[in-house]
Structure formats: structure tokens, C-alpha cells
Design a protein around this motif. Structure first.
Motif, PDB file in Angstrom:
ATOM      1  N   VAL A  84      -3.404 -15.966   5.926  1.00  0.00           N
ATOM      2  CA  VAL A  84      -5.172 -16.480   6.505  1.00  0.00           C
ATOM      3  C   VAL A  84      -4.865 -18.170   7.076  1.00  0.00           C
ATOM      4  CG1 VAL A  84      -6.182 -14.472   6.096  1.00  0.00           C
ATOM      5  CG2 VAL A  84      -5.597 -16.302   4.547  1.00  0.00           C
ATOM      6  N   PRO A  85      -5.306 -18.901   7.803  1.00  0.00           N
ATOM      7  CA  PRO A  85      -4.849 -20.075   7.449  1.00  0.00           C
ATOM      8  C   PRO A  85      -5.959 -20.716   6.728  1.00  0.00           C
ATOM      9  CG  PRO A  85      -6.759 -19.144   9.840  1.00  0.00           C
ATOM     10  CD  PRO A  85      -6.186 -18.102   9.156  1.00  0.00           C
ATOM     11  N   GLY A  86      -5.044 -21.853   6.353  1.00  0.00           N
ATOM     12  CA  GLY A  86      -5.775 -22.594   4.936  1.00  0.00           C
ATOM     13  C   GLY A  86      -4.626 -21.966   3.576  1.00  0.00           C
ATOM     14  N   LYS A  87      -4.300 -20.847   3.863  1.00  0.00           N
ATOM     15  CA  LYS A  87      -3.834 -20.131   2.889  1.00  0.00           C
ATOM     16  C   LYS A  87      -2.468 -20.077   2.736  1.00  0.00           C
ATOM     17  CE  LYS A  87      -7.833 -17.980   1.478  1.00  0.00           C
ATOM     18  NZ  LYS A  87      -9.290 -16.692   0.501  1.00  0.00           N
ATOM     19  N   GLU A  88      -2.069 -19.410   1.231  1.00  0.00           N
ATOM     20  CA  GLU A  88      -0.504 -19.400   1.314  1.00  0.00           C
ATOM     21  C   GLU A  88      -0.498 -17.758   1.713  1.00  0.00           C
ATOM     22  OE1 GLU A  88       0.093 -19.185  -2.760  1.00  0.00           O
ATOM     23  OE2 GLU A  88       0.250 -17.616  -3.607  1.00  0.00           O
ATOM     24  N   ARG A  89       1.392 -17.647   2.500  1.00  0.00           N
ATOM     25  CA  ARG A  89       2.293 -15.951   2.822  1.00  0.00           C
ATOM     26  C   ARG A  89       1.549 -15.172   1.409  1.00  0.00           C
ATOM     27  NH1 ARG A  89       6.524 -16.996   7.492  1.00  0.00           N
ATOM     28  NH2 ARG A  89       4.731 -18.483   7.943  1.00  0.00           N
ATOM     29  N   ASN A  90       1.355 -13.762   1.376  1.00  0.00           N
ATOM     30  CA  ASN A  90       0.692 -13.037   0.453  1.00  0.00           C
ATOM     31  C   ASN A  90       1.528 -11.361   1.132  1.00  0.00           C
ATOM     32  OD1 ASN A  90      -0.134 -14.811  -1.451  1.00  0.00           O
ATOM     33  ND2 ASN A  90      -2.222 -14.343  -0.046  1.00  0.00           N
ATOM     34  N   LEU A  91       2.701 -11.431   0.049  1.00  0.00           N
ATOM     35  CA  LEU A  91       3.090  -9.890   0.649  1.00  0.00           C
ATOM     36  C   LEU A  91       2.265  -8.865   0.070  1.00  0.00           C
ATOM     37  CD1 LEU A  91       5.799  -8.507   0.067  1.00  0.00           C
ATOM     38  CD2 LEU A  91       5.606  -8.417  -2.402  1.00  0.00           C
ATOM     39  N   VAL A  92       2.233  -7.744   1.693  1.00  0.00           N
ATOM     40  CA  VAL A  92       1.473  -6.996   1.564  1.00  0.00           C
ATOM     41  C   VAL A  92       2.698  -5.476   1.424  1.00  0.00           C
ATOM     42  CG1 VAL A  92       0.635  -5.613   3.262  1.00  0.00           C
ATOM     43  CG2 VAL A  92       0.366  -7.897   3.365  1.00  0.00           C
ATOM     44  N   ALA A  93       3.442  -5.143   1.760  1.00  0.00           N
ATOM     45  CA  ALA A  93       3.992  -4.218   1.348  1.00  0.00           C
ATOM     46  C   ALA A  93       6.098  -4.447   2.060  1.00  0.00           C
ATOM     47  CB  ALA A  93       3.657  -3.344   2.693  1.00  0.00           C
ATOM     48  N   THR A  94       6.853  -3.135   0.722  1.00  0.00           N
ATOM     49  CA  THR A  94       8.030  -3.829   0.999  1.00  0.00           C
ATOM     50  C   THR A  94       8.805  -2.587   0.404  1.00  0.00           C
ATOM     51  OG1 THR A  94       7.996  -6.060  -0.318  1.00  0.00           O
ATOM     52  CG2 THR A  94      10.359  -5.193  -1.130  1.00  0.00           C
ATOM     53  N   ILE A  95       9.968  -2.751   1.144  1.00  0.00           N
ATOM     54  CA  ILE A  95      10.615  -1.460   1.679  1.00  0.00           C
ATOM     55  C   ILE A  95      12.092  -1.725   1.270  1.00  0.00           C
ATOM     56  CG2 ILE A  95      11.254  -1.004   4.060  1.00  0.00           C
ATOM     57  CD1 ILE A  95      10.393   1.583   4.111  1.00  0.00           C
ATOM     58  N   SER A  96      12.638  -0.418   0.682  1.00  0.00           N
ATOM     59  CA  SER A  96      14.628  -0.844   0.281  1.00  0.00           C
ATOM     60  C   SER A  96      15.155  -0.272   1.126  1.00  0.00           C
ATOM     61  CB  SER A  96      14.321   0.540  -0.902  1.00  0.00           C
ATOM     62  OG  SER A  96      14.719   1.428  -0.999  1.00  0.00           O
ATOM     63  N   ASN A  97      16.314  -0.405   1.208  1.00  0.00           N
ATOM     64  CA  ASN A  97      17.043   0.187   2.565  1.00  0.00           C
ATOM     65  C   ASN A  97      17.115   1.162   2.633  1.00  0.00           C
ATOM     66  OD1 ASN A  97      18.693   0.110  -0.058  1.00  0.00           O
ATOM     67  ND2 ASN A  97      20.103   0.399   1.460  1.00  0.00           N
ATOM     68  N   THR A  98      16.731   1.673   1.574  1.00  0.00           N
ATOM     69  CA  THR A  98      17.371   3.386   1.994  1.00  0.00           C
ATOM     70  C   THR A  98      15.765   3.710   1.857  1.00  0.00           C
ATOM     71  OG1 THR A  98      16.986   4.569  -0.181  1.00  0.00           O
ATOM     72  CG2 THR A  98      19.592   3.976   0.628  1.00  0.00           C
ATOM     73  N   ALA A  99      15.093   3.567   2.081  1.00  0.00           N
ATOM     74  CA  ALA A  99      13.523   3.942   2.473  1.00  0.00           C
ATOM     75  C   ALA A  99      13.114   4.322   0.770  1.00  0.00           C
ATOM     76  CB  ALA A  99      13.495   4.299   3.645  1.00  0.00           C
ATOM     77  N   LEU A 100      13.959   5.015  -0.185  1.00  0.00           N
ATOM     78  CA  LEU A 100      13.487   5.967  -1.410  1.00  0.00           C
ATOM     79  C   LEU A 100      12.442   5.001  -2.311  1.00  0.00           C
ATOM     80  CD1 LEU A 100      16.576   7.325  -2.076  1.00  0.00           C
ATOM     81  CD2 LEU A 100      14.508   7.906  -0.799  1.00  0.00           C
ATOM     82  N   SER A 101      12.108   3.454  -1.421  1.00  0.00           N
ATOM     83  CA  SER A 101      10.778   2.877  -2.423  1.00  0.00           C
ATOM     84  C   SER A 101      10.478   2.006  -1.824  1.00  0.00           C
ATOM     85  CB  SER A 101      12.159   1.866  -3.359  1.00  0.00           C
ATOM     86  OG  SER A 101      11.317   1.107  -4.501  1.00  0.00           O
ATOM     87  N   LYS A 102       9.234   1.930  -2.001  1.00  0.00           N
ATOM     88  CA  LYS A 102       8.035   1.491  -0.929  1.00  0.00           C
ATOM     89  C   LYS A 102       8.229   0.774  -2.213  1.00  0.00           C
ATOM     90  CE  LYS A 102       8.795   4.591   2.695  1.00  0.00           C
ATOM     91  NZ  LYS A 102       8.139   5.666   3.330  1.00  0.00           N
ATOM     92  N   SER A 103       6.462  -0.665  -2.115  1.00  0.00           N
ATOM     93  CA  SER A 103       6.037  -1.145  -2.625  1.00  0.00           C
ATOM     94  C   SER A 103       4.552  -1.634  -1.989  1.00  0.00           C
ATOM     95  CB  SER A 103       6.201  -1.925  -3.939  1.00  0.00           C
ATOM     96  OG  SER A 103       6.739  -3.170  -3.175  1.00  0.00           O
ATOM     97  N   TYR A 104       3.543  -2.233  -2.833  1.00  0.00           N
ATOM     98  CA  TYR A 104       2.479  -2.143  -1.887  1.00  0.00           C
ATOM     99  C   TYR A 104       1.450  -3.212  -2.683  1.00  0.00           C
ATOM    100  CZ  TYR A 104       3.208   1.688   1.287  1.00  0.00           C
ATOM    101  OH  TYR A 104       4.015   2.856   2.156  1.00  0.00           O
ATOM    102  N   ASP A 105       1.207  -4.359  -2.193  1.00  0.00           N
ATOM    103  CA  ASP A 105       0.071  -4.902  -2.892  1.00  0.00           C
ATOM    104  C   ASP A 105      -1.526  -3.668  -2.842  1.00  0.00           C
ATOM    105  OD1 ASP A 105      -2.528  -6.934  -2.491  1.00  0.00           O
ATOM    106  OD2 ASP A 105      -1.175  -7.164  -3.763  1.00  0.00           O
ATOM    107  N   ASP A 106      -2.373  -4.462  -3.583  1.00  0.00           N
ATOM    108  CA  ASP A 106      -2.952  -3.393  -4.213  1.00  0.00           C
ATOM    109  C   ASP A 106      -4.085  -3.352  -3.406  1.00  0.00           C
ATOM    110  OD1 ASP A 106      -3.423  -4.844  -7.880  1.00  0.00           O
ATOM    111  OD2 ASP A 106      -2.099  -3.069  -6.794  1.00  0.00           O
ATOM    112  N   SER A 107      -4.646  -4.985  -2.694  1.00  0.00           N
ATOM    113  CA  SER A 107      -5.788  -4.932  -1.661  1.00  0.00           C
ATOM    114  C   SER A 107      -5.029  -4.046  -0.506  1.00  0.00           C
ATOM    115  CB  SER A 107      -5.707  -6.049  -0.939  1.00  0.00           C
ATOM    116  OG  SER A 107      -3.973  -6.364  -0.357  1.00  0.00           O
TER     117      SER A 107
END
Length: 116
Positions: free
Chosen positions: A40-63
Motif C-alpha cells: 500500500v502507498p507509503g508502506k513496505e511490501r508485505n508477504l501475503v502467501a507462499t506456495i512450494s514448487n509442488t504445491a504441497l506446502s502453503k503458508s499465509y499471513d494471518d490477515s
């Protein structure tokens, strides 16, 4: 060279849904972890979600946990972010990311605006 091209952003009312897509090229997509970030303007870029190469592992920001789903199709070199129950706090520019050859790579971003 690595290219990441996002699409799918737009204006959506609170409670609505959007699906973002990111098409990748220039590297062996199926071998690499992929992520979505939000800025968002004026703020740093924040991680929302990540997925492994096989899609077996996923993670999300609490928000976003429980509302957003990250997925990928390695046959199409594409990573997705399904966003449901959108809130005004989800507004921002969403970027696709991968870490390849010791360097972060970013797309141009796609803008999501949640507003009535």
C-alpha cells in the motif's frame, strides 16, 4: 530473463472475490517456490502467501488466512491467488515473486481496490 506478469486486479465491494494470476517465464517454474506480496502507498511490501514448487506446502499471513487461497498450475507456469471475503484492508498492489539465481524477481503488480 525472468518475467512475471500479474493480472486479475480491479475494484470490488467489501465481501467480494477476485482471482489474481501470475504467468511466469524465463526459468524452470516447476522447481521454484512462488509468493504473493501486497503493498500500500507509503508502506513496505508485505508477504501475503507462499506456495512450494509442488504445491504441497502453503503458508499465509494471518490477515488473509481462511480467506485467500494460493495455488499453481505447473503445466501453465501460473500461480494464482483466490481472494474471498475481501475487506478494505486488502486494498493495495499485489505482486508476484520468486527468488531465482540469488535474486528476488517481481512482476509489475496488479491493483486491487476494495470499496463500496
Amino acid at each position: 530473463q525472468v518475467q512475471l506478469v500479474e493480472s486479475g486486479g480491479g475494484l470490488v465491494p467489501p465481501g467480494g472475490s477476485l482471482r489474481l494470476s501470475c504467468v511466469a517465464s524465463g526459468f524452470a517454474f516447476e522447481n521454484y517456490l512462488m509468493s504473493w506480496y501486497r503493498q500500500v502507498p507509503g508502506k513496505e511490501r508485505n508477504l501475503v502467501a507462499t506456495i512450494s514448487n509442488t504445491a504441497l506446502s502453503k503458508s499465509y499471513d494471518d490477515s488473509v488466512a481462511g480467506r485467500f487461497t494460493i495455488s499453481r498450475d505447473n503445466t501453465k507456469n501460473t500461480v494464482y491467488l483466490q481472494m474471498n471475503s475481501l475487506k478494505s484492508d486488502d486494498t493495495g498492489v499485489y505482486y508476484c515473486n520468486t527468488y531465482y539465481q540469488e535474486q528476488d524477481h517481481w512482476g509489475q503488480g496488479t491493483r486491487v481496490t476494495v470499496s463500496s
